[in-house]
Scaffold this active site. Structure first.
Site, PDB file in Angstrom:
ATOM      1  N   GLU A 105     -82.741   1.322  21.183  1.00  0.00           N
ATOM      2  CA  GLU A 105     -82.988   0.259  20.320  1.00  0.00           C
ATOM      3  C   GLU A 105     -82.397  -0.930  21.012  1.00  0.00           C
ATOM      4  O   GLU A 105     -81.202  -0.537  21.355  1.00  0.00           O
ATOM      5  CB  GLU A 105     -83.210   0.477  18.873  1.00  0.00           C
ATOM      6  CG  GLU A 105     -81.759   0.226  18.252  1.00  0.00           C
ATOM      7  CD  GLU A 105     -80.724   0.999  18.746  1.00  0.00           C
ATOM      8  OE1 GLU A 105     -80.834   2.196  19.300  1.00  0.00           O
ATOM      9  OE2 GLU A 105     -79.609   0.869  18.509  1.00  0.00           O
ATOM     10  N   LYS A 165     -70.212  -3.756  23.041  1.00  0.00           N
ATOM     11  CA  LYS A 165     -71.290  -2.581  22.903  1.00  0.00           C
ATOM     12  C   LYS A 165     -71.083  -1.603  24.044  1.00  0.00           C
ATOM     13  O   LYS A 165     -71.431  -0.548  24.100  1.00  0.00           O
ATOM     14  CB  LYS A 165     -72.598  -3.337  23.025  1.00  0.00           C
ATOM     15  CG  LYS A 165     -73.124  -4.091  21.937  1.00  0.00           C
ATOM     16  CD  LYS A 165     -73.580  -3.287  20.526  1.00  0.00           C
ATOM     17  CE  LYS A 165     -73.830  -4.149  19.520  1.00  0.00           C
ATOM     18  NZ  LYS A 165     -74.224  -3.387  18.358  1.00  0.00           N
ATOM     19  N   SER A 174     -66.348 -10.163  18.812  1.00  0.00           N
ATOM     20  CA  SER A 174     -67.220  -9.059  19.420  1.00  0.00           C
ATOM     21  C   SER A 174     -68.115  -9.373  20.696  1.00  0.00           C
ATOM     22  O   SER A 174     -68.330  -8.343  21.424  1.00  0.00           O
ATOM     23  CB  SER A 174     -68.028  -8.333  18.344  1.00  0.00           C
ATOM     24  OG  SER A 174     -68.863  -9.394  17.785  1.00  0.00           O
TER      25      SER A 174
HETATM   26  C1  LIG Z   1     -71.781  -9.423  19.808  1.00  0.00           C
HETATM   27  C2  LIG Z   1     -72.112  -8.624  18.728  1.00  0.00           C
HETATM   28  N1  LIG Z   1     -71.642  -8.481  17.707  1.00  0.00           N
HETATM   29  C3  LIG Z   1     -71.802  -7.744  16.561  1.00  0.00           C
HETATM   30  C4  LIG Z   1     -72.914  -6.862  16.517  1.00  0.00           C
HETATM   31  C5  LIG Z   1     -73.626  -6.324  15.418  1.00  0.00           C
HETATM   32  O1  LIG Z   1     -73.382  -5.031  15.839  1.00  0.00           O
HETATM   33  P1  LIG Z   1     -72.279  -3.908  14.956  1.00  0.00           P
HETATM   34  O2  LIG Z   1     -72.275  -4.378  13.445  1.00  0.00           O
HETATM   35  O3  LIG Z   1     -72.737  -2.712  15.193  1.00  0.00           O
HETATM   36  O4  LIG Z   1     -71.043  -4.141  15.734  1.00  0.00           O
HETATM   37  C6  LIG Z   1     -73.879  -7.207  17.486  1.00  0.00           C
HETATM   38  C7  LIG Z   1     -75.154  -6.681  18.039  1.00  0.00           C
HETATM   39  O5  LIG Z   1     -76.249  -6.689  18.572  1.00  0.00           O
HETATM   40  C8  LIG Z   1     -73.398  -8.075  18.860  1.00  0.00           C
HETATM   41  O6  LIG Z   1     -74.169  -8.175  19.961  1.00  0.00           O
END
Ligand SMILES: Cc1ncc(COP(=O)(O)O)c(C=O)c1O
Lengths: 393, 264
Positions: A109, A87, A375
């Site tokens: 948000e 993020k 992620s």
């Molecule tokens: C670690 C992590 N991965 C994935 C996501 C999902 O979001 P996005 O699909 O935008 O990557 C989030 C959302 O809070 C997250 O914290």
């Protein structure tokens, strides 16, 4: 009049109240100027490197590879970034843009609290006022992130409307923005919302895929598979986007399968939704027969959203990306596997991507390289995992 | 001739000021709608705006959000709204306008929505999350089925955009009083005066002002620099207060009379 810009095929657009249209146009202009501005790009790169900790490693998960006995598995370690998830790539980009535009107040948000945390962090760093909207239910689920945001000086406002989760937090942030448009910048956390957000967030996250391109040694005898979880879709597009043109790369997006996509409790928008308009763009959404938005479910708060970024809807429609899902159970299992044999505790969101790799890797040849976008890290989820398994911390 | 067009001819010719109340369909109870629309008309409403409830009403403040939520819990659907209006349409002579977010209409089917609207006697449509840039298809269908479209102007709208919005709005433009969601607020007039003066010199078509208009005093002052007002949240609040009163329609009628009194 025709609007061509702002669409990915037939998806996207700018479905917002009139008050926001001029402001979104201002944002679009500022963004296109910034993209050409060497100083801006330098600054963005500087903070990604020195503050967030880029580049992140592409790590060969040797023991996981051995255990699954097929494809070679690599992890793109976004979990190692400052604040613990991808993020921050986006929040650094957007806050620099906000400063450039002369905005003094940041609103955002948050669902899991990861985006809120990344926003509160950059606001502390750059000294801007920060207001975060968070569903009451998520505040309960993500107490640690809530407390961190407050430590960082953010004003976290509980959202009590609707189902009290991410979608309602977005509604409330939009309402704040409509009210305080002139001095306020909406720092949106995923590739959703009205144009230009889906484009802007994707661009700021694409650093993930660009790095991977320089990190992976590709040769003619090996094939490449990319896997990422899809909530709104930002970490996934960040990894996928630089590879979309290379048709030899297979790409999978993994949605939150919840209790199963044939139950009513999931957040598999692309698998089970249909086309509609939510939060300012046309995309797949989870809705009932009368066009009311359904309440989604996922064990991971970050995937618990009844919509998905319009570019994903487009990539599904043209068949470039295959969208699939992992259930809560499969994600939990993958969470344990990665923790136990690689010593990496993944975020539950990312565990969905791991789960799909666990499923397909054994069927792939040794010449296949699978890259999982890890992620985020799992610290925030440890108590949720404990609770799901009936244990006390 | 479309009933809205007729009213605004009167506005242009005789400097008539219009009073437009808003109610949420199916609020506070399903039965209420068929009673409240005639009551609003009897109280002197020149047009009525009927809110189609949506689960995610991003342009609405707490009052209308809550009424939409209740209406959805009561089981309101577009199909039900059409059925209900059909029953009362012959007894209500004034124009009826739908205020609906885009998604319920899309799901109902755009063409089917316009066809049914025409059949049942709906005169106009306002979609708060549909800016002019996205309105091509809807505008085409609205023309085909003779439903007037109303677009919003806001304090952030430039004079150039005002022209575009005016062109797409058939008989009148709806001016959002301040940047913000629907809801009552204090000190409306002093805040909006400079903006309304700007509109006055830029708009050729009649325009009404809504969002935050809540007292006879607001109605009086705002209508001095516009062609009329829309009152939403104040009416919903009033209904909320008397929702269990057997005389609710009568009370609403008198409330409308009172709000409208400065326009006589
Ligand atoms: C670690 C992590 N991965 C994935 C996501 C999902 O979001 P996005 O699909 O935008 O990557 C989030 C959302 O809070 C997250 O914290």
């Amino acid at each position: 009049m025709k609007r061509k810009k702002g669409y990915f095929g037939k998806f996207g657009g700018m479905f917002v109240p009139e008050t926001l249209v001029p402001i979104l146009e201002e944002l679009e202009m500022a963004y296109f100027q910034a993209k050409k501005d060497k100083k801006f790009i330098e600054e963005y790169k500087h903070y990604l490197e020195k503050y967030a900790g880029r580049p992140t490693p592409l790590y060969f998960a040797e023991r996981l590879t051995k255990k699954l006995g097929g494809a070679k598995i690599f992890l793109k370690r976004e979990d190692l970034l400052h604040t613990g998830a991808h993020k921050i790539n986006n929040t650094i980009g957007q806050i620099l843009l906000a400063i450039k535009m002369g905005k003094t107040r940041i609103i955002a948000e948050t669902g899991a609290g990861q985006h809120g945390l990344a926003v509160a962090t950059v606001c502390a760093k750059f000294g801007l006022k920060c207001v975060i909207y968070m569903g009451e239910e998520d505040m309960e689920r993500q107490k640690l992130n809530l407390y961190k945001m407050r430590l960082l000086g953010a004003d976290v406002i509980p959202v009590k409307s609707g189902c009290k989760t991410l979608k309602d937090a977005i509604n409330e942030t939009l309402r704040d923005w409509v009210t305080n448009v002139r001095d306020t910048f909406y720092l949106l956390g995923s590739t959703v919302g009205p144009y230009p957000y889906p484009l802007l967030v994707r661009d700021f996250q694409s650093v993930i895929g660009r790095e991977v391109k320089t990190q992976i040694k590709k040769n003619r005898n090996s094939s490449l598979i990319l896997i990422a979880c899809v909530g709104g879709g930002s970490n996934a597009l960040g990894l996928f986007y630089p590879f979309l043109k290379d048709k030899s790369v297979k790409i999978y997006g993994v949605e939150g399968g919840g209790l199963g996509i044939n139950s009513q409790k999931h957040s598999a928008t692309l698998a089970r939704g249909d086309i509609g308009v939510l939060h300012g763009s046309k995309s797949y959404i989870l809705q009932d027969f009368d066009g009311q938005i359904k309440i989604p479910h996922s064990i991971s708060a970050g995937l618990d959203y009844p919509g998905v970024g319009p570019e994903h809807s487009y990539l599904k429609e043209i068949g470039r990306v295959d969208y699939t899902s992992a259930t809560d159970k499969e994600a939990l299992k993958a969470f344990h596997i990665l923790t136990e044999i690689e010593g990496i505790i993944p975020a539950l969101e990312s565990a969905h991507a791991v789960a799909y790799a666990v499923k397909i890797a054994p069927k792939c040849s040794k010449n296949t390289n699978i890259i999982i976008n890890l992620s985020g890290r799992g610290d925030k989820d440890v108590d949720i995992v404990a609770e799901a398994e009936g244990k006390k911390l | 001739m479309n009933r809205i067009t007729k009213i605004f001819q009167d506005v242009k010719k005789n400097n008539k000021k219009v009073f437009i109340p808003f109610i949420t369909a199916g609020y506070p109870r399903l039965e209420s709608t068929a009673e409240l629309i005639p009551a609003l008309a009897d109280g002197g409403a020149d047009l009525v705006e009927i809110g189609v409830p949506f689960s995610d009403p991003m342009a609405d403040g707490p009052t209308i959000q809550a009424s939409s939520h209740t209406a959805l819990e009561n089981g309101v659907t577009l199909k039900w709204i059409f059925k209900t209006i059909k029953k009362i349409r012959n007894n209500v002579k004034i124009p009826l306008i739908f205020f609906s977010y885009l998604n319920p209409i899309l799901k109902y089917g755009l063409e089917r929505f316009f066809k049914d609207s025409q059949k049942i006697g709906i005169d106009g449509l306002l979609i708060p999350d549909l800016p002019p840039e996205e309105s091509d298809e809807i505008k085409k269908l609205a023309r085909r089925y003779k439903i007037n479209t109303i677009f919003l102007v806001s304090p952030t709208t430039s004079n150039n955009r005002i022209r575009l919005i005016e062109e797409l709005s058939d008989d009148f433009v709806y001016c959002v009083s301040v940047t913000g969601t629907t809801g009552t607020r204090g000190k409306l007039y002093s805040e909006v005066k400079p903006y309304l003066m700007r509109l006055k010199s830029n708009l050729k078509k009649p325009y009404v002002v809504g969002f935050g208009v809540s007292t006879p005093e607001d109605v009086k002052k705002i209508s001095e620099i516009s062609n009329g007002v829309v009152v939403g949240s104040a009416i919903i609040k009033f209904i909320e207060k008397f929702k269990n009163n057997k005389e609710l329609p009568e009370k609403v009628k008198n409330y409308v009379k009172k709000l409208k009194s400065p326009l006589k």
